[in-house]
Design a protein around this motif. Structure first.
Motif, PDB file in Angstrom:
ATOM      1  N   PHE A  93      -3.356   9.017   6.232  1.00  0.00           N
ATOM      2  CA  PHE A  93      -3.828   9.490   4.929  1.00  0.00           C
ATOM      3  C   PHE A  93      -2.686  10.089   4.120  1.00  0.00           C
ATOM      4  O   PHE A  93      -2.561   9.836   2.920  1.00  0.00           O
ATOM      5  N   VAL A  94      -1.823  10.870   4.782  1.00  0.00           N
ATOM      6  CA  VAL A  94      -0.668  11.464   4.097  1.00  0.00           C
ATOM      7  C   VAL A  94       0.271  10.359   3.612  1.00  0.00           C
ATOM      8  O   VAL A  94       0.782  10.420   2.479  1.00  0.00           O
ATOM      9  N   SER A  95       0.468   9.322   4.425  1.00  0.00           N
ATOM     10  CA  SER A  95       1.337   8.218   3.981  1.00  0.00           C
ATOM     11  C   SER A  95       0.729   7.526   2.765  1.00  0.00           C
ATOM     12  O   SER A  95       1.451   7.153   1.829  1.00  0.00           O
ATOM     13  N   LEU A  96      -0.581   7.367   2.739  1.00  0.00           N
ATOM     14  CA  LEU A  96      -1.257   6.754   1.596  1.00  0.00           C
ATOM     15  C   LEU A  96      -1.047   7.587   0.326  1.00  0.00           C
ATOM     16  O   LEU A  96      -0.794   7.030  -0.752  1.00  0.00           O
ATOM     17  N   ILE A  97      -1.134   8.896   0.454  1.00  0.00           N
ATOM     18  CA  ILE A  97      -0.919   9.776  -0.703  1.00  0.00           C
ATOM     19  C   ILE A  97       0.508   9.630  -1.218  1.00  0.00           C
ATOM     20  O   ILE A  97       0.731   9.513  -2.426  1.00  0.00           O
ATOM     21  N   PHE A  98       1.483   9.616  -0.316  1.00  0.00           N
ATOM     22  CA  PHE A  98       2.876   9.461  -0.753  1.00  0.00           C
ATOM     23  C   PHE A  98       3.111   8.098  -1.401  1.00  0.00           C
ATOM     24  O   PHE A  98       3.818   7.993  -2.392  1.00  0.00           O
ATOM     25  N   PHE A  99       2.501   7.039  -0.839  1.00  0.00           N
ATOM     26  CA  PHE A  99       2.638   5.713  -1.447  1.00  0.00           C
ATOM     27  C   PHE A  99       2.017   5.690  -2.837  1.00  0.00           C
ATOM     28  O   PHE A  99       2.569   5.105  -3.769  1.00  0.00           O
ATOM     29  N   ALA A 100       0.861   6.342  -2.981  1.00  0.00           N
ATOM     30  CA  ALA A 100       0.176   6.357  -4.281  1.00  0.00           C
ATOM     31  C   ALA A 100       0.995   7.090  -5.335  1.00  0.00           C
ATOM     32  O   ALA A 100       0.983   6.702  -6.511  1.00  0.00           O
ATOM     33  N   THR A 101       1.703   8.133  -4.920  1.00  0.00           N
ATOM     34  CA  THR A 101       2.520   8.875  -5.894  1.00  0.00           C
ATOM     35  C   THR A 101       3.867   8.198  -6.128  1.00  0.00           C
ATOM     36  O   THR A 101       4.527   8.490  -7.119  1.00  0.00           O
ATOM     37  N   ALA A 102       4.259   7.312  -5.240  1.00  0.00           N
ATOM     38  CA  ALA A 102       5.574   6.678  -5.359  1.00  0.00           C
ATOM     39  C   ALA A 102       5.593   5.530  -6.364  1.00  0.00           C
ATOM     40  O   ALA A 102       6.604   5.278  -7.008  1.00  0.00           O
ATOM     41  N   ILE A 103       4.478   4.840  -6.498  1.00  0.00           N
ATOM     42  CA  ILE A 103       4.456   3.630  -7.321  1.00  0.00           C
ATOM     43  C   ILE A 103       3.975   3.950  -8.728  1.00  0.00           C
ATOM     44  O   ILE A 103       2.984   4.661  -8.919  1.00  0.00           O
ATOM     45  N   ASP A 104       4.668   3.444  -9.726  1.00  0.00           N
ATOM     46  CA  ASP A 104       4.296   3.595 -11.138  1.00  0.00           C
ATOM     47  C   ASP A 104       3.159   2.614 -11.422  1.00  0.00           C
ATOM     48  O   ASP A 104       3.386   1.430 -11.637  1.00  0.00           O
ATOM     49  N   PHE A 105       1.924   3.140 -11.414  1.00  0.00           N
ATOM     50  CA  PHE A 105       0.760   2.264 -11.532  1.00  0.00           C
ATOM     51  C   PHE A 105       0.643   1.607 -12.903  1.00  0.00           C
ATOM     52  O   PHE A 105       0.127   0.497 -13.013  1.00  0.00           O
ATOM     53  N   HIS A 106       1.128   2.279 -13.946  1.00  0.00           N
ATOM     54  CA  HIS A 106       1.086   1.654 -15.273  1.00  0.00           C
ATOM     55  C   HIS A 106       1.955   0.393 -15.278  1.00  0.00           C
ATOM     56  O   HIS A 106       1.520  -0.674 -15.728  1.00  0.00           O
ATOM     57  N   ALA A 107       3.172   0.513 -14.758  1.00  0.00           N
ATOM     58  CA  ALA A 107       4.067  -0.652 -14.688  1.00  0.00           C
ATOM     59  C   ALA A 107       3.508  -1.705 -13.732  1.00  0.00           C
ATOM     60  O   ALA A 107       3.605  -2.911 -13.986  1.00  0.00           O
ATOM     61  N   TYR A 108       2.894  -1.263 -12.654  1.00  0.00           N
ATOM     62  CA  TYR A 108       2.299  -2.170 -11.680  1.00  0.00           C
ATOM     63  C   TYR A 108       1.183  -2.982 -12.328  1.00  0.00           C
ATOM     64  O   TYR A 108       1.130  -4.214 -12.213  1.00  0.00           O
ATOM     65  N   MET A 109       0.260  -2.302 -13.012  1.00  0.00           N
ATOM     66  CA  MET A 109      -0.875  -2.977 -13.647  1.00  0.00           C
ATOM     67  C   MET A 109      -0.408  -3.899 -14.774  1.00  0.00           C
ATOM     68  O   MET A 109      -0.983  -4.965 -14.991  1.00  0.00           O
ATOM     69  N   GLN A 110       0.641  -3.513 -15.485  1.00  0.00           N
ATOM     70  CA  GLN A 110       1.184  -4.359 -16.549  1.00  0.00           C
ATOM     71  C   GLN A 110       1.772  -5.636 -15.947  1.00  0.00           C
ATOM     72  O   GLN A 110       1.566  -6.725 -16.485  1.00  0.00           O
TER      73      GLN A 110
END
Length: 179
Positions: A93-110
């Motif tokens: 779960f902690v790794s998932l949180i760090f991964f979620a904060t690491a990736i720029d989701f706006h750029a990802y979704m674009q």
């Protein structure tokens, strides 16, 4: 004088019944044969249920609870706490949180919207090479190692004696007359 006698292995049918009867039972012990037959039953059910839209996915969550319950009881049979699984879950779960904060989701979704695979790979690799991404990878690696340890623990034989989680489901004491 008493001697330990090994009971016969749990059959597939008995294990399948116990999976659903003891779905929410996290206390007690479970034999290797019952555990692995149960894993097979849950895997087959999860594959079939995952084919059903929406309701199947909810049902698979209940199967996950049953699998966790079986793992707790299997760990208890080897004399270990179910918190071994809890530690692995927390690390994941902690790794998932760090991964979620690491990736720029706006750029990802674009990048996804533009169907630009090169940009998508760049966004993910930039996220994973940053501080949060590296920490997430470390926690993921630790969770994976603990997962392998848990797998190895499920392969261990039952403790023949009673432990703090209950009597052995595999061995029973048999009175032997002394001559």
């Amino acid at each position: 004088m008493s001697q330990l006698k090994e009971l016969p292995q749990v059959s597939f049918a008995e294990a399948a019944q116990n999976v659903f009867k003891k779905m929410f039972q996290f206390k007690g012990r479970i034999r290797r044969s019952e555990y692995w037959w149960g894993v097979l039953v849950l895997t087959i059910c999860a594959i079939v249920l995952s084919l059903i839209p929406f309701i199947g996915q909810i049902a698979v969550l209940f199967l996950y609870i049953a699998a966790t319950s079986m793992l707790f009881r299997r760990l208890h049979d080897t004399g270990r706490s179910g918190w071994w699984w809890g530690c692995q879950f927390c690390l994941g779960f902690v790794s998932l949180i760090f991964f979620a904060t690491a990736i720029d989701f706006h750029a990802y979704m674009q990048a996804v919207a533009e169907n630009n695979s090169t940009e998508l790979i760049k966004v993910i690799s930039d996220g994973l090479t940053g501080t949060s991404g590296v920490i997430g990878l470390i926690f993921y690696l630790l969770a994976s190692i603990l997962g392998l340890v848990l797998f190895a623990l499920t392969l261990l034989d039952s403790k023949p004696e009673a432990n703090k989680y209950g009597d052995s489901p595999k061995y029973v004491a048999e009175n032997v007359a002394e001559e």
